[in-house]
Design a protein around this motif. Structure first.
Motif, short mmCIF file in Angstrom:
data_model
loop_
_atom_site.label_atom_id
_atom_site.label_comp_id
_atom_site.label_asym_id
_atom_site.label_seq_id
_atom_site.Cartn_x
_atom_site.Cartn_y
_atom_site.Cartn_z
N SER A 102 -3.80 18.03 0.54
CA SER A 102 -3.83 17.71 1.97
C SER A 102 -2.72 18.50 2.66
O SER A 102 -1.74 18.89 2.02
CB SER A 102 -3.64 16.21 2.20
N VAL A 106 -0.34 11.68 3.50
CA VAL A 106 -1.28 10.86 4.26
C VAL A 106 -0.79 9.42 4.28
O VAL A 106 -0.42 8.87 3.24
CB VAL A 106 -2.69 10.94 3.61
N GLU A 107 -0.82 8.80 5.47
CA GLU A 107 -0.46 7.38 5.56
C GLU A 107 -1.65 6.54 5.10
O GLU A 107 -2.80 6.80 5.45
CB GLU A 107 -0.09 6.99 6.99
N ARG A 117 2.80 6.11 1.98
CA ARG A 117 2.36 7.50 2.17
C ARG A 117 2.07 8.09 0.81
O ARG A 117 2.72 7.77 -0.18
CB ARG A 117 3.43 8.28 2.90
N CYS A 119 0.23 11.72 -1.41
CA CYS A 119 -0.38 13.04 -1.45
C CYS A 119 -0.75 13.37 -2.89
O CYS A 119 -0.16 12.83 -3.83
CB CYS A 119 0.52 14.12 -0.85
#
Length: 143
Positions: A102, A106-107, A117, A119
């Motif tokens: 990503s 990402v939350e 969070r 990733c």
């Protein structure tokens, strides 16, 4: 299992911020009996992780290994999940060194890790590694 332990030791040493505590070749013997390959020979590197956990990377010297499709969704493939205190700092530190899945961490919008969070990234062999920063107060296992 990795394809080139020297390359993986370099990558994971940078990723984890320290080198392995053990690097050793296991020649045919009891290890072959354990894994079911009598003439098995392995080159191994082991790191200490928090909470008395070990990460062991193995390069099979014999029998000769083959490649498989490393996509995470394929049956039998797994991923390594490591908790981090500062996912943004780790993301920046590893930018250009790891293939992130990503554009940024990402939350997590719902579930027990809501507000955390996360990733995914890939190691040199395409193995998926997840970095997770817990939500404030930790997971809510009641959700």
């Amino acid at each position: 299992a990795v394809s080139d332990l020297d390359r993986s030791v370099e990558w994971y040493t940078r990723f984890l911020g320290e080198g392995p505590v053990l690097r050793k070749v296991w020649e045919p013997g009891y290890v072959g009996e354990i894994v079911g390959y009598p003439e098995c020979s392995l080159d191994c590197a082991i790191w200490r992780l928090p909470n008395n956990t070990l990460l062991e990377l193995i390069q099979y010297l014999a029998p000769p290994p083959a490649r498989v499709d490393m996509e995470t969704y394929n049956v039998g493939n797994a991923h390594l999940c490591l908790e981090t205190e500062d996912i943004e700092a780790d993301y920046e530190r590893l930018r250009g060194h790891a293939e992130f899945r990503s554009a940024e961490p990402v939350e997590i919008p719902w579930g027990p890790y809501k507000g955390g969070r996360v990733c995914y990234l890939r190691d040199p062999d395409g193995i998926s590694v997840e970095l997770m920063q817990q939500p404030p107060g930790g997971p809510n296992l009641e959700d």
